[in-house]
Design an enzyme around this catalytic site. Sequence first.
Site, short mmCIF file in Angstrom:
data_model
loop_
_atom_site.label_atom_id
_atom_site.label_comp_id
_atom_site.label_asym_id
_atom_site.label_seq_id
_atom_site.Cartn_x
_atom_site.Cartn_y
_atom_site.Cartn_z
CG ASN A 10 -1.89 1.14 1.41
OD1 ASN A 10 -1.76 2.05 0.42
ND2 ASN A 10 -2.42 1.66 2.46
CD1 TRP A 11 3.75 1.07 -2.71
CD2 TRP A 11 3.86 2.37 -4.58
NE1 TRP A 11 4.40 0.39 -3.60
CE2 TRP A 11 4.71 1.10 -4.59
CE3 TRP A 11 3.77 3.25 -5.74
CZ2 TRP A 11 5.37 0.89 -6.04
CZ3 TRP A 11 4.53 2.82 -6.94
CH2 TRP A 11 5.24 1.87 -7.10
N GLY A 168 2.49 2.63 10.70
CA GLY A 168 3.10 3.66 10.60
C GLY A 168 4.09 4.32 11.75
CB SER A 207 5.37 -1.14 11.80
OG SER A 207 5.02 0.16 12.14
N GLY A 228 2.92 -1.11 4.22
CA GLY A 228 2.92 0.26 4.10
C GLY A 228 4.29 0.72 3.78
#
Length: 246
Positions: A10-11, A168, A207, A228
């Site tokens: 998932n960019w 994140g 993460s 991510g």
Amino acid sequence: MQRTPLIAANWKMNGSAALVEEMTSALAGVATEQIQVLICPPATLLCRFTAPINFALGGQTLSHEVSGAFTGELSAALLIEAGASYVIVGHSERRSLNAESDQLIAAKLMRAVVSGLTPVLCVGETLQQRQQEKTQQVIARQLDAVYASQPELLAKSVIAYEPVWAIGTGESATPEQAQQTHAFIRQHLAQYDAKAAEKVKLLYGGSVNADNCAALFKQADIDGALVGGASLKAAEFAQICSSAKE
């Protein structure tokens, strides 16, 4: 049951034409006979991926509407025309920043399936909810909103458990914590369709990186990852994919 691992990237609102080329090159060296790989870039980059590629493409969200006067929205048909075969639905950032309700997410997932896209449904709890020991309660509610009245959708879905507190942040659930929640998800899904619950891919997100992925992939009910930040580093993402194959 043996389930083919799926590693999804998932960019988010990141990436570039240069990263498209770098990622395509890095993944060309990853043998994908035993795994599936999915890249979900910003929609404007979907058409930048050109054949031959050995991975699938997906959108990061979609509208529950077919078409019409919905400025800024993306329909399932537009995503498919751009090359997508998957779409992320219900990501925690969409739930919180865009106020997407369980009901809207259910409608989006239905639209994806009806249109021929495979939805990756994201579920997960906040740090406060975990501290209050409400993890299972929250996830059950999120799953019930989609599958309780439409159990036939389960066999056409992928589900990603993403604890919001780990997205994140650099913090990741331990393999044991992740497995415990994945096992609960599979058990809860069995009430809708036991056969589909056994077959459905359950991904872990939060993460995930090259250092912690191998231990996660060893867990019985973890069938891959929704990655991510590490998916923006082509070499590291390729390494994660290779770890899933091993």
